[in-house]
Design an enzyme around this catalytic site. Structure first.
Site, short mmCIF file in Angstrom:
data_model
loop_
_atom_site.label_atom_id
_atom_site.label_comp_id
_atom_site.label_asym_id
_atom_site.label_seq_id
_atom_site.Cartn_x
_atom_site.Cartn_y
_atom_site.Cartn_z
N GLN A 1 0.41 -74.00 -36.17
CA GLN A 1 0.31 -75.14 -37.09
C GLN A 1 -0.95 -75.00 -37.94
O GLN A 1 -2.01 -74.62 -37.44
CB GLN A 1 0.24 -76.46 -36.32
CG GLN A 1 0.18 -77.69 -37.21
CD GLN A 1 -0.01 -78.97 -36.40
OE1 GLN A 1 -1.12 -79.36 -36.12
NE2 GLN A 1 1.09 -79.61 -36.02
N SER B 1 -1.23 -82.93 -40.30
CA SER B 1 -0.47 -81.70 -40.12
C SER B 1 0.16 -81.31 -41.45
O SER B 1 0.76 -82.14 -42.12
CB SER B 1 0.63 -81.90 -39.06
OG SER B 1 0.07 -82.29 -37.83
N ASP C 1 3.13 -81.29 -31.03
CA ASP C 1 2.25 -81.72 -32.12
C ASP C 1 1.12 -82.62 -31.63
O ASP C 1 0.30 -83.07 -32.42
CB ASP C 1 3.09 -82.46 -33.18
CG ASP C 1 2.31 -82.76 -34.45
OD1 ASP C 1 1.47 -81.92 -34.85
OD2 ASP C 1 2.54 -83.83 -35.04
#
Length: 293
Positions: free
Chosen positions: A284, A234, A210
């Site tokens: 993502q 996110s 991430d």
């Protein structure tokens, strides 16, 4: 805190990612406050994966996870993870996890685990890029760009602990970006050698996954993530594991962003080990809301 002891730094991170059982199917993870307003999303993904892994029989490893960020986490408070044991089949195990702070859900995840077995193999070839030994680290680039970095980011970047080392293949100054195609590649490894079981190694990779993915969809727009007109977060995060990524050695993250629209940007990553094998795939979607007035 400066990263003067890399071995201690990675050990602290592995301790952070572990979760403590507090009741049946319920675990607690600690947080760390490094100057950010919310908990880093990769920490929550990794701790949720650790919680799910602790309810799965030995020999079954996570092959995929799909997660949503619901609310920002507060770094001043611990996080509880509640695991639902949906299915234990002959080859596959399915778990759902909800992360709670102050009894409110901040994150949820579905994860599937599989007994290790042989099978057909193919993978996208690794791109030919500069090897990590010939590149500067993110810490070195932070020093190079320090003069153009506003506070408090300058102090935070210089003093924060770095249990993971990143080496960008195409470096850029995030505070003075120039428009470029939505593709980014970087190498990543642990700051020092470590020993851990495969579930922990997959959780550590989830933590790392991430770190840079969302930045990719900002590249064509020459917008730095610190721009006060930009709201970024996110929204969801998915990982498919082809093997256990070993961050004791360099992994190459080959990232791109195929599209952005509606205040959201989609980001993808293929992750190769030093031999060129694909060890994981990441996708993502992030919020990239930009206010022009």
């Amino acid at each position: 805190m400066t990263n003067t002891d890399p071995a201690a730094s990675i050990a602290r991170l592995l301790t952070l990612l572990d979760v403590e059982p507090i009741a049946e199917n319920r675990f607690r993870g600690q947080s760390t406050n490094e100057g950010w307003m919310r908990v880093y999303g990769g920490q929550v993904v990794a701790q949720a994966l650790m919680a799910a892994s602790k309810t799965v029989a030995d020999g079954r490893l996570c092959h995929s996870l799909h997660s949503y960020f619901i609310r920002p986490g507060d770094p001043a408070h611990s996080i509880d993870y509640v695991v639902e044991r949906d299915r234990d089949g002959q080859s596959f195990t399915t778990r759902r996890v909800v992360a709670l702070q102050k009894d409110r859900p901040i994150f949820n995840m579905a994860a599937s685990f599989q007994t290790v077995e042989p099978g057909l193999v193919h993978g996208t070839p690794a791109p030919r890029v500069t090897p990590p030994e010939e590149l500067r680290s993110d810490a070195e680039w932070a020093e190079i760009n320090a003069e153009n970095t506003p506070e408090p980011h300058r102090t935070l970047w210089r003093e924060r602990e770095r249990p993971l080392e990143f080496r960008p293949v195409e470096p850029m100054d995030p505070f003075n970006p120039e428009a470029r195609s939505p593709r980014a590649r970087h190498w990543c490894r642990a700051a020092a050698p470590f020993r851990a079981g495969e579930p922990v190694m997959r959780a550590l990779f989830a933590y790392a996954s991430d770190m840079t993915l969302l930045d990719t969809c900002l590249l064509p727009h020459a917008i730095g993530w610190s721009d006060p007109r930009l709201q970024v977060a996110s929204l969801d995060h998915a990982i498919w594991f082809n093997a256990t990524p070993d961050l004791n050695d360099w992994l190459l993250f080959d990232q791109d962003s195929p599209s952005a629209a509606g205040g959201r940007g989609l980001n993808r990553g293929i992750v190769h080990d030093r031999t060129g094998a694909v060890v994981a795939n990441i996708v993502q979607e992030g919020l990239i809301r930009y206010r022009t007035s």
